[in-house]
Design a protein around this motif. Structure first.
Motif: not given
Length: 241
Positions: A7-10, A15-18, A140-147
């Protein structure tokens, strides 16, 4: 691979696409968003990355008798800082010189570097088998980092990032997934990978995600720091992360 890691990987791919479509268009709301995400990122560095790096350095003595200086992994992290910072400096120098051909070349250098970075982060995520609440806060932290990374790349390169760059970054995540499922690296190698991406992440967070004075909304930043730190430290205390 655990369902949590899948789920995290998906989520990282989405995130990168949108990322640029979901960010607020209003300047004030966008500044508050980045102040909040910057607060979470800074908290993540101090309450998770640095303690985890210290833990890996302690455990590395069990892997080999040759690493006994108690600072080898910190040196690997420093190499991550050096490489990341060097690439950023080359890109910004090309921008100032207005060399279009050189700028395009450096775009691909930078995007490939970030793709490798994404691959290593995805690999560590899958191979670590983080689950449950810990996976939520890690993601959550990695996702915001990627954003923040996606938004910076889009602001810097615009259309070429949307057409090519973001898909290269997604390929990096997918490659890390496959690597995590198919490749069994030694604990020492995993520790080295974690140290390298930790160095790159620390620099990126403190230099590029921390909002400058003129663009920061301090109350929102403080809320991000306090809330993420309080919850994470509480979970560490009660669940012994």
């Amino acid at each position: 691979m655990s369902l949590d890691a899948f789920i995290m990987g998906f989520a990282f791919i989405i995130i990168h696409l949108t990322a640029n479509e979901v960010l607020p268009s209003n300047r004030i709301q966008r500044l508050r968003w980045f102040s909040f995400s910057g607060g979470l990122a800074v908290s993540y560095v101090f309450v998770y990355v640095l303690p985890s790096l210290h833990k890996e350095q302690v455990l590395v003595k069990k892997y080999t008798d040759y690493l006994t200086m108690e600072s080898e992994l910190y040196f690997i992290g420093l190499l991550g800082v050096l490489m990341f910072y060097g690439i950023q400096k080359m890109v910004r120098k090309a921008d100032r010189e207005g060399d279009g051909k050189k700028h395009t070349t450096l775009f691909y250098m930078q995007i490939v570097f970030f793709a490798i970075y994404n691959m290593l982060v995805a690999y560590i995520t899958v191979s670590s088998n983080v689950m449950g609440v810990q996976a939520v806060f890690y993601g959550l932290a990695i996702g915001l980092h990627f954003i923040a990374i996606a938004h910076d790349m889009w602001r810097e390169y615009g259309e070429v990032y949307n057409k090519i760059g973001r898909y290269i970054l997604v390929i990096g995540i997918i490659a890390g997934w496959i690597m995590g499922m198919r490749v069994a690296l030694s604990p020492l190698t995993q520790s080295i990978i974690f140290a390298f991406i930790s160095g790159a992440m620390i620099l990126n967070v403190l230099k590029y995600e921390l909002p400058p004075d003129g663009e920061a909304h301090f109350p929102t930043f403080a809320i991000g720091v306090i809330s993420y730190t309080t919850i994470t430290m509480s979970l560490k205390f009660f669940f012994q992360w």
